[in-house]
Design a protein around this motif. Structure first.
Motif, PDB file in Angstrom:
ATOM      1  N   ARG A  44       0.735  -1.427  -0.043  1.00 18.71           N
ATOM      2  CA  ARG A  44      -0.014   0.073   0.104  1.00 18.71           C
ATOM      3  C   ARG A  44       0.878   1.297   0.294  1.00 18.71           C
ATOM      4  O   ARG A  44       0.489   2.226  -0.627  1.00 18.71           O
ATOM      5  CB  ARG A  44      -0.932  -0.131   1.060  1.00 18.71           C
ATOM      6  N   LEU A  87       2.053   2.078  -3.538  1.00 18.54           N
ATOM      7  CA  LEU A  87       1.073   2.685  -4.337  1.00 18.54           C
ATOM      8  C   LEU A  87       0.700   4.053  -3.798  1.00 18.54           C
ATOM      9  O   LEU A  87      -0.502   4.666  -4.406  1.00 18.54           O
ATOM     10  CB  LEU A  87      -0.291   1.643  -4.271  1.00 18.54           C
ATOM     11  N   ARG A  88       1.176   4.471  -2.706  1.00 19.43           N
ATOM     12  CA  ARG A  88       0.732   5.858  -2.161  1.00 19.43           C
ATOM     13  C   ARG A  88      -0.667   5.788  -1.649  1.00 19.43           C
ATOM     14  O   ARG A  88      -1.270   6.892  -1.774  1.00 19.43           O
ATOM     15  CB  ARG A  88       0.879   6.860  -3.401  1.00 19.43           C
ATOM     16  N   LEU A  89      -0.936   4.734  -1.145  1.00 18.94           N
ATOM     17  CA  LEU A  89      -2.310   4.517  -0.252  1.00 18.94           C
ATOM     18  C   LEU A  89      -2.020   4.927   1.393  1.00 18.94           C
ATOM     19  O   LEU A  89      -3.188   4.894   1.917  1.00 18.94           O
ATOM     20  CB  LEU A  89      -2.821   3.143  -0.638  1.00 18.94           C
ATOM     21  N   LEU A  90      -0.551   4.928   1.642  1.00 20.48           N
ATOM     22  CA  LEU A  90      -0.464   5.089   2.798  1.00 20.48           C
ATOM     23  C   LEU A  90       0.730   6.229   2.998  1.00 20.48           C
ATOM     24  O   LEU A  90       1.911   5.924   2.179  1.00 20.48           O
ATOM     25  CB  LEU A  90       0.036   3.723   3.722  1.00 20.48           C
ATOM     26  N   ARG A 109      -3.395  13.302  -3.066  1.00 21.29           N
ATOM     27  CA  ARG A 109      -4.584  12.271  -3.514  1.00 21.29           C
ATOM     28  C   ARG A 109      -5.012  12.963  -5.198  1.00 21.29           C
ATOM     29  O   ARG A 109      -4.993  12.098  -6.008  1.00 21.29           O
ATOM     30  CB  ARG A 109      -5.627  12.754  -2.752  1.00 21.29           C
ATOM     31  N   ARG A 156      -4.488  10.749  -8.615  1.00 19.08           N
ATOM     32  CA  ARG A 156      -5.551  10.366  -9.441  1.00 19.08           C
ATOM     33  C   ARG A 156      -5.363   9.884 -10.795  1.00 19.08           C
ATOM     34  O   ARG A 156      -5.672   8.683 -11.038  1.00 19.08           O
ATOM     35  CB  ARG A 156      -6.684  11.366  -9.402  1.00 19.08           C
ATOM     36  N   ARG A 193      -3.540   6.469 -10.872  1.00 22.16           N
ATOM     37  CA  ARG A 193      -4.092   5.228 -10.555  1.00 22.16           C
ATOM     38  C   ARG A 193      -4.278   4.195 -11.625  1.00 22.16           C
ATOM     39  O   ARG A 193      -4.540   2.943 -11.174  1.00 22.16           O
ATOM     40  CB  ARG A 193      -5.466   5.526  -9.527  1.00 22.16           C
ATOM     41  N   GLN A 248      -2.701  -0.456  -9.768  1.00 21.60           N
ATOM     42  CA  GLN A 248      -4.044  -1.131  -9.341  1.00 21.60           C
ATOM     43  C   GLN A 248      -3.681  -2.118  -8.106  1.00 21.60           C
ATOM     44  O   GLN A 248      -2.551  -2.674  -7.959  1.00 21.60           O
ATOM     45  CB  GLN A 248      -4.509  -2.182 -10.470  1.00 21.60           C
ATOM     46  N   SER A 302     -14.385  -4.855  -0.214  1.00 15.46           N
ATOM     47  CA  SER A 302     -13.904  -3.870  -1.187  1.00 15.46           C
ATOM     48  C   SER A 302     -14.909  -3.618  -2.375  1.00 15.46           C
ATOM     49  O   SER A 302     -14.660  -2.847  -3.261  1.00 15.46           O
ATOM     50  CB  SER A 302     -12.630  -4.364  -1.776  1.00 15.46           C
TER      51      SER A 302
END
Length: 539
Positions: A330, A333-336, A354, A358, A361, A365, A374
């Motif tokens: 994560r 993926l720059r989700l954290l 964010r 975008r 993204r 995936q 999810s």
């Protein structure tokens, strides 16, 4: 009490679901019985009806489901009981470990509170007594640092740890019958056999019966007394476990016993470009703390890890639950939020917010470990799969998006005609395939696959492995493949990273890691995998 006494009897059970495409019959008039103190395994592939059989027995079907027949528990038909009468049985006399723990645990309550509440309700203990019982249960299922984990929330725990919490909750009130729906699916190899032996030990101690639902027929050989094999809502074979394993009669049973992911992944060319890179990546979580609680505890989940993923490469990330492997995925993926450097191709995305992320993204995936959590329950799977197209390909017409959904569903082995159905109408394995289709429809460059086969039966795992390989070859995809299942990792990855407590303890080409592991921890993982295999295959 006589050991041969039948305490649960399922008679001519039929389960139907009302859908936009008409009625779907999930269970077709089956008969199953359970005796006191025995273990009965109900096995079959995803969609065979095994979970819906027990959900119907507990009157826990979705609102569009209906059951007929009889489920007799000690002389009472559970299908005919009122809700108040059922609540005296469910959670007390009959308890269930659900397949997907994240959707079964309340995200707003701490783990301690979720354990304490049913103990107090069913056993009449005071708060202090219930808290001590909860701690004992967490120790029993081998949750590390149970005193601290009592204050944790579900999202702060790994998938395997959440599953162990569910097992603790199910055992909280010494049930007469324990229904275990895929209880080891999310657990790494070092504790799968331990959990099975723990359940067997508790069964001997408490005298409870166990109904063990699984897609992995091999795992029940030593664990079960009797086996029911289901396919398409029907029981195709039943009998004593030893007889089923020694001399299976039905071709479907033979196929289940023989299924195992095979093959190897060739490495990419030495000059293949690096698509995703992380340098000295760190992720730190704050646990607890506050005005009255004092300073928070800092947990470094990912500790200065560097990784380089090339085009058409698959890096397998393995380690026990809580090792930080999902957190690393994560973070990349720059989700954290994280420290260190993260690059996507020639772009530095370390500080991208964010809005900046975008448009990227589509290239990055993620397939989540828990597909049900999810997938929006209010959207059809056709809408779920094409949702990303609305953002990244807005010029497509509704008809074009629908055609893309049809193609994606076919690629993952699902009937395109099912695209008007909702996620709860599918089995766990089918939902995972839906999640894979949603990621692949955008044709990304990098996919992080977080336990993508953990909910799938072995025969479908082979299909998914082959599908992912084909997609990779066709589109030169790069995968980060996170898993505790070493057999699947070996078949998928050309390079492996072994993680423990947020650090890399060993890395290298797949065959080198499997044939000659250097780190003591890697050797422990490999030996545990062998031990689980022996547990499955020993008579």
């Amino acid at each position: 009490m006589a050991a041969s006494e039948t305490i649960l009897s399922v008679k001519d059970l039929r389960v139907r679901f009302r859908t936009l495409d008409g009625a779907v019959e999930a269970v077709k008039g089956i008969n199953i019985h359970v005796k006191s103190g025995e273990t009965v395994a109900v096995v079959g592939e995803s969609g065979s009806g095994k979970s819906q059989t027990m959900m119907a027995a507990m009157s826990l079907l979705a609102s569009n489901g209906e059951a007929s027949g009889a489920v007799d528990y000690r002389g009472r038909n559970l299908l005919a009981l009122s809700k108040s009468e059922l609540n005296k049985v469910r959670g007390r006399k009959i308890s269930m470990i659900f397949q997907e723990p994240m959707t079964s645990l309340d995200p707003l309550y701490s783990i301690g509170n979720q354990l304490i509440e049913p103990i107090r309700r069913h056993r009449g203990l005071n708060a202090a007594e219930a808290r001590e019982e909860a701690l004992k249960l967490l120790r029993l299922v081998q949750i590390p640092d149970p005193e601290r984990r009592m204050k944790s929330y579900p999202h702060e725990m790994s998938g395997g740890q959440r599953q162990r919490v569910m097992i603790a909750m199910a055992l909280a009130n010494d049930p007469d019958i324990l229904i275990a729906d895929e209880p080891t699916t999310a657990l790494d190899v070092t504790i799968q056999a331990q959990i099975l032996m723990l359940l067997a030990e508790l069964q001997r101690k408490l005298g409870m019966a166990i109904v063990f639902i699984t897609h992995d027929l091999g795992i029940v050989r030593r664990f079960a007394d009797r086996v029911y094999v289901m396919r398409y809502g029907e029981v195709v074979e039943e009998g004593e476990a030893e007889a089923i394993f020694a001399n299976p009669q039905h071709a479907y049973t033979k196929m289940l016993l023989a299924a195992e992911p095979t093959g190897t992944k060739a490495p990419p060319p030495p000059n293949a470009p690096v698509l995703l890179e992380g340098r000295n990546v760190e992720v730190t979580f704050k646990i607890g703390g506050g005005f009255l609680a004092g300073e928070p505890l800092l947990l470094r989940a990912v500790d200065r890890i560097s990784i380089r993923l090339k085009r058409n490469q698959t890096i397998g990330i393995v380690g026990e639950s809580g090792s930080g492997k999902s957190t690393l995925g994560r973070a990349l993926l720059r989700l954290l939020p994280s420290d260190g450097v993260i690059r996507l191709g020639d772009r530095d995305i370390s500080s991208a917010d964010r809005q900046a992320m975008r448009p990227l993204r589509r290239e990055l995936q993620l397939v989540f470990q828990d597909p049900f959590g999810s997938l929006s329950p209010r959207m059809t799977i056709g809408q779920v799969i094409t949702e990303g197209l609305l953002v990244h390909e807005p010029a497509l017409s509704g008809k074009q998006r629908d055609q893309r959904a049809v193609e994606a569903l076919r690629e993952v082995g699902l009937d395109p005609n099912a695209r008007n159905r909702y996620p709860h109408e599918f089995s766990g394995g089918q939902r995972q395939r839906i999640a894979i289709a949603r990621a692949m429809i955008l044709k990304p460059k990098v996919v992080v696959l977080d336990e993508p086969t953990s909910a799938l039966d072995r025969s479908v795992q082979k299909q998914i492995v082959e599908l992912l390989r084909k997609l990779q070859a066709d589109h030169e995809l790069s995968y980060l493949f996170i898993s505790h299942d070493l057999a699947v990792v070996r078949a998928m990855a050309d390079y492996i990273i072994v993680m423990k407590q947020g650090k890399i303890v060993e890395e290298g080409p797949t065959e080198a890691i499997f044939s000659d592991p250097q780190a003591a921890y890697t050797q422990t993982l490999m030996n545990a995998a062998i031990d689980v295999t022996r547990f499955r295959l020993s008579a």
